[in-house]
Design an enzyme around this catalytic site. Structure first.
Site, PDB file in Angstrom:
ATOM      1  N   GLU A 120      66.221 -25.306  15.268  1.00 51.34           N
ATOM      2  CA  GLU A 120      67.426 -25.151  14.459  1.00 51.34           C
ATOM      3  C   GLU A 120      67.081 -25.001  12.986  1.00 51.34           C
ATOM      4  OE1 GLU A 120      70.864 -27.832  15.000  1.00 51.34           O
ATOM      5  OE2 GLU A 120      70.131 -28.070  17.033  1.00 51.34           O
ATOM      6  N   THR A 161      38.898 -26.929   3.586  1.00 52.92           N
ATOM      7  CA  THR A 161      39.209 -27.167   4.995  1.00 52.92           C
ATOM      8  C   THR A 161      40.685 -26.890   5.270  1.00 52.92           C
ATOM      9  OG1 THR A 161      37.545 -28.899   5.002  1.00 52.92           O
ATOM     10  CG2 THR A 161      39.013 -28.807   6.874  1.00 52.92           C
ATOM     11  N   ASN A 188      51.698 -32.287  -5.707  1.00 57.15           N
ATOM     12  CA  ASN A 188      51.412 -33.648  -6.135  1.00 57.15           C
ATOM     13  C   ASN A 188      52.032 -33.989  -7.483  1.00 57.15           C
ATOM     14  OD1 ASN A 188      50.038 -34.347  -3.868  1.00 57.15           O
ATOM     15  ND2 ASN A 188      48.031 -33.793  -4.668  1.00 57.15           N
ATOM     16  N   GLU A 211      34.243 -32.745   7.414  1.00 58.12           N
ATOM     17  CA  GLU A 211      33.258 -33.784   7.100  1.00 58.12           C
ATOM     18  C   GLU A 211      33.833 -35.134   7.502  1.00 58.12           C
ATOM     19  OE1 GLU A 211      33.028 -35.688   3.634  1.00 58.12           O
ATOM     20  OE2 GLU A 211      35.187 -35.698   3.875  1.00 58.12           O
TER      21      GLU A 211
END
Length: 450
Positions: free
Chosen positions: A254, A145, A206, A71
């Protein structure tokens, strides 16, 4: 050149992306319009920062990045924001209707229509590279999404660019803070494909980053901008050695070689030090041993997960700024003697270090203090399984009642996919358990020789 293409998917991926590109531009002295006054070799692609930016003949620097969302609102902010001139308009791809927190919409119905356009843009960027090294993919797995389209893109990238590394920076649902009711479904379905199609995935959450902002930066009510700036410091530290010339450079492959003992065991914890506000930095010395100890503190982990509950298989320490190898070796030596930092018995060395002389840059008006040296750690610890078991538990509670499942089935998913993904994660938890289990009895006395 060893170029890297960044792909930012969904609202979380795009907003983290904004912070990252803002920081890269500051680090390299690139202005918001893409011009770089300090770059004397215009159009010559041999500068180290060309791994992330391509140069036009006119001397403009364009990020090798694609932003995708189903969106338009979040991408429109990029289109009208400070850095609107930095990105090629074709690199900002937005659809008309969003995934509505539904993995199936992002993966099957709505996402399917946009994925070819995205891959087309990625192909254009890839054709522009002389030696593409891999992809950095930014998404969150709680929404629709990031989880659905994110998985779809990763699957298609595996087909088109089989051998190229894919590093994921993935925001996982937090234990307490939730942004959607169906997060557990989306996360489990999406992790099922992350297992298969990413080489290294760094887990972020979060809540953990909120706590760091509150505790270390004294921000009473952290915003997403505060969180993203902290995340971007980590991502910048990981990629410094790709963008600047350093003492001990660490390549993207690496990371894989040193951190992933078995293909499925590739979910990493990250931490960064010093996270410190300008008011405090003035009064602290922040030596190499101090910041090295800090990144091993459970409180500085960027995902809610206690490393003391598990064992380390490998850590990658990326130092930047005023740091010499001697200091690093001493600091690592001290960590090895600590009983709180436990390694699995089959991996005695366990440390990979990188040093880069470019000191950390901070965003003007941001929260972090300007410091002389910093370190970022990416570690592979068996405690990561906690993150998965938490999500699996929530998944089971909902799925036992088949709650919300009709939304997914209505978008063309089969119920069997839920149980398949859930079984895959159960197997992953078991894998972590086995990796952390002690070796045979005859090996007990051998653990002490390092």
């Amino acid at each position: 050149m060893r170029e890297i293409i960044s792909i930012h998917i969904g609202q979380a991926g795009i907003q983290v992306g904004n912070s990252c590109w803002e920081l890269y531009c500051l680090e390299h002295g690139i202005q918001p319009d893409g011009m770089m006054p300090s770059d004397t070799t215009v159009g010559v692609a041999h500068d180290a920062f060309n791994t992330f930016f391509s140069e036009t003949g006119a001397g403009k620097h364009v990020p090798r990045a694609v932003f995708v969302d189903l969106e338009p609102t979040v991408i429109d902010e990029v289109r009208t924001g400070t850095y609107r001139q930095l990105f090629h308009p074709e690199q900002l791809i937005s659809g008309k209707e969003d995934a509505a927190n539904n993995f199936a919409r992002g993966h099957y119905t709505v996402g399917k229509e946009i994925v070819d356009l995205c891959l087309d843009r990625v192909r254009k960027l890839a054709d522009n590279c002389t030696g593409l090294q891999g992809f950095l993919v930014f998404n969150a797995v709680g929404g629709g999404t990031g989880s659905g389209l994110g998985s779809l893109l990763l699957e298609r990238l595996s087909v088109d660019y089989g051998k190229k590394s894919k590093l994921g920076f993935t925001i996982y649902p937090s234990p307490q803070v939730s942004t959607a009711v169906v997060e557990p479904y989306n996360s489990v379905l999406s992790t099922h494909s992350l297992l298969e199609h990413t080489d290294v995935a760094v887990l972020l959450d979060n809540e953990a980053i909120y706590d760091i902002c509150r505790r270390s930066l004294d921000i009473e009510r952290p915003t997403y901008t505060n969180l993203n700036r902290l995340i971007s410091q980590i991502i910048s530290s990981l990629t410094t050695s790709l963008r600047f010339d350093g003492a001990i450079n660490v390549d993207i492959t690496e990371f894989q070689t040193n951190l992933v003992p078995y293909p499925r065991i590739h979910f990493m914890l990250s931490s960064y030090a010093p996270v410190i506000s300008a008011a405090k930095a003035y009064h602290e010395q922040l030596s190499v041993p101090e910041i090295t100890n800090a990144v091993f503190e459970p409180a500085s982990m960027m995902a809610k997960c206690d490393p003391r509950h598990g064992k380390y298989m490998a850590c990658c320490l990326m130092y930047r700024g005023d740091v010499v190898p001697k200091d690093v070796n001493a600091a690592v030596g001290t960590i090895k003697t600590k009983r709180t930092v436990q390694f699995v018995d089959w991996c005695p060395t366990g440390f990979k270090c990188g040093i880069n002389y470019q000191p950390p840059t901070v965003v003007p008006g941001g929260d972090l203090a300007k410091v002389q040296r910093a370190v970022c750690m990416i570690s592979n610890n068996t405690a990561v399984a906690e993150v998965f078991s938490r999500i699996d538990h929530k998944f089971d509670l909902m799925y036992a009642k088949r709650a919300f499942v009709h939304w997914y089935v209505g978008e063309g998913m089969e119920e069997g996919e839920f149980s398949e993904a859930r079984e895959d994660l159960a197997a992953l938890e078991k894998d972590y358990e086995e990796v952390g289990a002690e070796g045979g009895d005859d090996e007990e006395d051998e653990g002490e020789d390092y």
